[in-house]
Design a protein around this motif. Structure first.
Motif, PDB file in Angstrom:
ATOM      1  N   PHE A   1       0.835  -1.212   0.000  1.00  0.00           N
ATOM      2  CA  PHE A   1       0.000   0.000   0.000  1.00  0.00           C
ATOM      3  C   PHE A   1       0.858   1.245   0.000  1.00  0.00           C
ATOM      4  O   PHE A   1       2.011   1.223   0.417  1.00  0.00           O
ATOM      5  CB  PHE A   1      -0.934   0.026   1.227  1.00  0.00           C
ATOM      6  CG  PHE A   1      -0.210   0.065   2.551  1.00  0.00           C
ATOM      7  CD1 PHE A   1       0.237   1.265   3.084  1.00  0.00           C
ATOM      8  CD2 PHE A   1       0.024  -1.097   3.271  1.00  0.00           C
ATOM      9  CE1 PHE A   1       0.895   1.301   4.307  1.00  0.00           C
ATOM     10  CE2 PHE A   1       0.687  -1.070   4.487  1.00  0.00           C
ATOM     11  CZ  PHE A   1       1.123   0.131   5.007  1.00  0.00           C
ATOM     12  N   ASP A   2       0.257   2.315  -0.493  1.00  0.00           N
ATOM     13  CA  ASP A   2       0.793   3.664  -0.318  1.00  0.00           C
ATOM     14  C   ASP A   2      -0.274   4.455   0.420  1.00  0.00           C
ATOM     15  O   ASP A   2      -1.460   4.339   0.087  1.00  0.00           O
ATOM     16  CB  ASP A   2       1.056   4.345  -1.674  1.00  0.00           C
ATOM     17  CG  ASP A   2       2.398   3.937  -2.277  1.00  0.00           C
ATOM     18  OD1 ASP A   2       3.055   3.031  -1.725  1.00  0.00           O
ATOM     19  OD2 ASP A   2       2.770   4.528  -3.318  1.00  0.00           O
ATOM     20  N   LEU A   3       0.126   5.240   1.409  1.00  0.00           N
ATOM     21  CA  LEU A   3      -0.808   6.183   2.031  1.00  0.00           C
ATOM     22  C   LEU A   3      -0.601   7.533   1.366  1.00  0.00           C
ATOM     23  O   LEU A   3       0.522   8.045   1.329  1.00  0.00           O
ATOM     24  CB  LEU A   3      -0.571   6.305   3.545  1.00  0.00           C
ATOM     25  CG  LEU A   3      -1.412   7.404   4.223  1.00  0.00           C
ATOM     26  CD1 LEU A   3      -2.899   7.066   4.193  1.00  0.00           C
ATOM     27  CD2 LEU A   3      -0.952   7.657   5.654  1.00  0.00           C
TER      28      LEU A   3
ATOM     29  N   LEU B   1       0.097  13.793  -2.550  1.00  0.00           N
ATOM     30  CA  LEU B   1       1.370  13.530  -1.870  1.00  0.00           C
ATOM     31  C   LEU B   1       1.428  12.123  -1.264  1.00  0.00           C
ATOM     32  O   LEU B   1       0.548  11.745  -0.479  1.00  0.00           O
ATOM     33  CB  LEU B   1       1.560  14.577  -0.756  1.00  0.00           C
ATOM     34  CG  LEU B   1       2.866  14.529   0.027  1.00  0.00           C
ATOM     35  CD1 LEU B   1       4.055  14.888  -0.861  1.00  0.00           C
ATOM     36  CD2 LEU B   1       2.804  15.475   1.220  1.00  0.00           C
ATOM     37  N   GLU B   2       2.469  11.366  -1.626  1.00  0.00           N
ATOM     38  CA  GLU B   2       2.688  10.061  -0.987  1.00  0.00           C
ATOM     39  C   GLU B   2       3.347  10.294   0.362  1.00  0.00           C
ATOM     40  O   GLU B   2       4.433  10.848   0.456  1.00  0.00           O
ATOM     41  CB  GLU B   2       3.603   9.192  -1.859  1.00  0.00           C
ATOM     42  CG  GLU B   2       3.892   7.840  -1.219  1.00  0.00           C
ATOM     43  CD  GLU B   2       5.082   7.109  -1.864  1.00  0.00           C
ATOM     44  OE1 GLU B   2       5.191   7.093  -3.096  1.00  0.00           O
ATOM     45  OE2 GLU B   2       5.895   6.566  -1.090  1.00  0.00           O
ATOM     46  N   LEU B   3       2.674   9.815   1.417  1.00  0.00           N
ATOM     47  CA  LEU B   3       3.217   9.983   2.765  1.00  0.00           C
ATOM     48  C   LEU B   3       3.950   8.740   3.218  1.00  0.00           C
ATOM     49  O   LEU B   3       4.907   8.813   3.990  1.00  0.00           O
ATOM     50  CB  LEU B   3       2.091  10.265   3.770  1.00  0.00           C
ATOM     51  CG  LEU B   3       1.495  11.657   3.832  1.00  0.00           C
ATOM     52  CD1 LEU B   3       0.400  11.692   4.888  1.00  0.00           C
ATOM     53  CD2 LEU B   3       2.566  12.689   4.155  1.00  0.00           C
ATOM     54  N   SER B   4       3.465   7.564   2.789  1.00  0.00           N
ATOM     55  CA  SER B   4       4.000   6.326   3.332  1.00  0.00           C
ATOM     56  C   SER B   4       3.835   5.189   2.330  1.00  0.00           C
ATOM     57  O   SER B   4       2.918   5.202   1.507  1.00  0.00           O
ATOM     58  CB  SER B   4       3.246   5.985   4.629  1.00  0.00           C
ATOM     59  OG  SER B   4       3.574   4.693   5.072  1.00  0.00           O
ATOM     60  N   SER B   5       4.760   4.224   2.410  1.00  0.00           N
ATOM     61  CA  SER B   5       4.605   2.963   1.670  1.00  0.00           C
ATOM     62  C   SER B   5       4.810   1.822   2.647  1.00  0.00           C
ATOM     63  O   SER B   5       5.619   1.921   3.573  1.00  0.00           O
ATOM     64  CB  SER B   5       5.659   2.827   0.570  1.00  0.00           C
ATOM     65  OG  SER B   5       5.426   3.739  -0.470  1.00  0.00           O
ATOM     66  N   GLY B   6       4.090   0.734   2.411  1.00  0.00           N
ATOM     67  CA  GLY B   6       4.257  -0.419   3.294  1.00  0.00           C
ATOM     68  C   GLY B   6       3.658  -1.665   2.689  1.00  0.00           C
ATOM     69  O   GLY B   6       3.180  -1.650   1.552  1.00  0.00           O
TER      70      GLY B   6
HETATM   71 MG    MG Z   1       6.926   4.630  -1.793  1.00  0.00          MG
END
Ligand code: MG
Ligand code: 4AD
Length: 424
Positions: A339-341, A346-351
């Motif tokens: 996932f990307d948040l 704006l991309e804040l996070s990936s996990g």
């Molecule tokens: Mg990323």
């Protein structure tokens, strides 16, 4: 010094008392036989009034002090015409400011971002800039508190490493006593390994990307908030990240109320519920918005604009093509448990969920075209009972642009590093 110091914001509560304040001379006016000094410290400002016919020596000293010099002023606090002031019986110059100053620390004459960064310590005397970095400190504390309340263990992983984690590109090489080493792009592999013995681990630290990006959201040295949780999958860690966002966006405005008032900014409210759309659904939205995009492409540029129009707040994009994600992400056919948040564009996070089965992990590495042997130092632990685990990396600097209402990531980093700038 500290023992006799009254912070300036406490002065109004001490009318009639003799106090000492420490700060810098923000402004100076001489009207007839009266000198007015505006003294500021990080908590506020106050007027210090000196009359020539009452103390001609002090009057001479006050009129001579260059602005921005650091002083100690001792005297009685009084209120006169609704103005709180100090009538000093002594003023001591602790350090003299030499003029011309490289920037105007009152903020009245605006300086470029570049000049402010080149003069960062002095720029902290501008109330707005001071407030941004106080807000950043508050935010880190709130995040740390959240993780600790969950029982997660704070870890410190090496920043000098032997092998890439996010793939071979974007690595800074360093000469390590004649051998090649690299600056870590993320704590990824270490945080995963540590779930062998801890239920959850987190780290807030700087990492390095040799990206020649000249955007307002990329730095070569950025601060990442990393979490990794044992016996969890990507849905579990999305729940945790969503809860973290709710906590941050409700706590930071409370604890940072004074700072946000100075910034005259209201961050977005805490999200009620964060929608989770699949990569495939995201493509449908993009195409319906009239932008061509092929399956497998990254979602950026115009495609992001379309998506952000439909989802201006927080949303997750889940189930990305496996080809677009790093080797450690668990594969799900041609997709991945990832996932990307996002917030707007704006991309804040990936996990994601990580691959925890030894053979599968090795297969992923070789399918990404990487050398399986060079990752043996990492993969070998997957032979000894690695738990299933999942986690995310959250960009603190990007988060701060949202919390402080800034356009450029360089405004929320004390000493930003980009491809052109490694000074001061
Ligand atoms: Mg990323
Ligand atoms: O998306 P990224 O590259 O993901 C990882 O590093 C994974 N190890 C995370 C994981 O646990 N799976 O980086 C995570 C976040 C990005 O979403 C972004 O907010 C921030 O870190 N980031 C940057 N911020 C500023 N400048 C850069 N060059 C950044 N690169 C990543």
């Amino acid at each position: 010094m500290l023992k006799d110091r009254t912070k300036i914001h406490d002065a109004p509560g001490k009318i009639g008392q003799k106090i000492s304040i420490y700060g810098w001379v923000e402004d100076k006016r001489v009207v007839g036989g009266v000198a007015f000094l505006i003294i500021r410290d990080p908590t506020g400002k106050i007027q210090v009034t000196i009359k020539r016919d009452q103390n001609s020596e002090l009057f001479a000293l006050a009129t001579d002090i260059p602005r921005q010099s650091t002083v100690k002023a001792t005297g009685i606090v009084r209120e006169f015409n609704n103005i709180i002031e100090i009538i000093p019986d002594s003023i001591k110059i602790l350090s003299t400011a030499q003029h011309p100053l490289p920037i105007d620390p009152t903020g009245r004459t605006e300086a470029s971002i570049h000049k402010l960064i080149q003069n960062r310590p002095l720029s902290l005397r501008i109330p707005e800039i001071n407030a941004i970095f106080r807000l950043r400190s508050i935010t880190k504390q709130v995040i740390r508190e959240f993780f600790i309340s969950k029982g997660y263990i704070e870890i410190d992983t090496p920043k000098i490493i032997a092998t890439a984690t996010e793939g071979g590109a974007n690595l800074f090489e360093v000469d390590y006593f004649g051998r090649s080493a690299y600056l870590a792009q993320s704590p990824q592999l270490y945080k995963e390994q540590l779930t062998m013995g801890f239920d959850g681990v987190f780290e807030i630290a700087q990492f390095y990307r040799a990206e020649k990006s000249h955007t307002r959201r990329h730095l070569t040295e950025f601060t990442s908030v990393d979490l990794e949780v044992a016996y969890a999958d990507y849905n579990d860690v999305m729940d945790i990240l969503e809860e973290l966002m709710k906590y941050v966006f409700s706590e930071v405005p409370k604890r940072g109320r004074a700072e946000l008032e100075i910034l005259q900014y209201k961050p977005p409210p805490p999200p009620k519920e964060v929608p989770r759309i699949t990569y495939d659904e995201a493509l449908d939205v993009v195409r319906a918005g009239g932008v061509d995009i092929e399956w497998g492409d990254d979602i950026d540029g115009d495609a992001l604009d379309v998506l952000a129009r439909k989802y201006p707040g927080f949303y997750f994009i889940v189930d990305w093509p496996w080809d677009s994600k790093p080797f450690y992400i668990r594969r799900k056919g041609r997709l991945s448990e990832s996932f990307d948040l996002m917030i707007g564009r704006l991309e804040l996070s990936s996990g994601g969920t990580r691959e925890h089965i030894y053979e599968e992990l090795k297969k992923n590495i070789s399918e990404k075209g990487l050398n399986v042997e060079s990752f043996e130092y990492h993969t070998r632990f997957y032979k000894y009972g690695m738990p299933p685990h999942a986690g995310f990396g959250l960009g603190l600097d990007r988060l701060m642009t949202v919390l402080a209402g800034r356009e450029n990531i360089r405004e929320v980093v004390l000493y930003p590093r980009d491809p052109e700038t490694i000074t001061p």
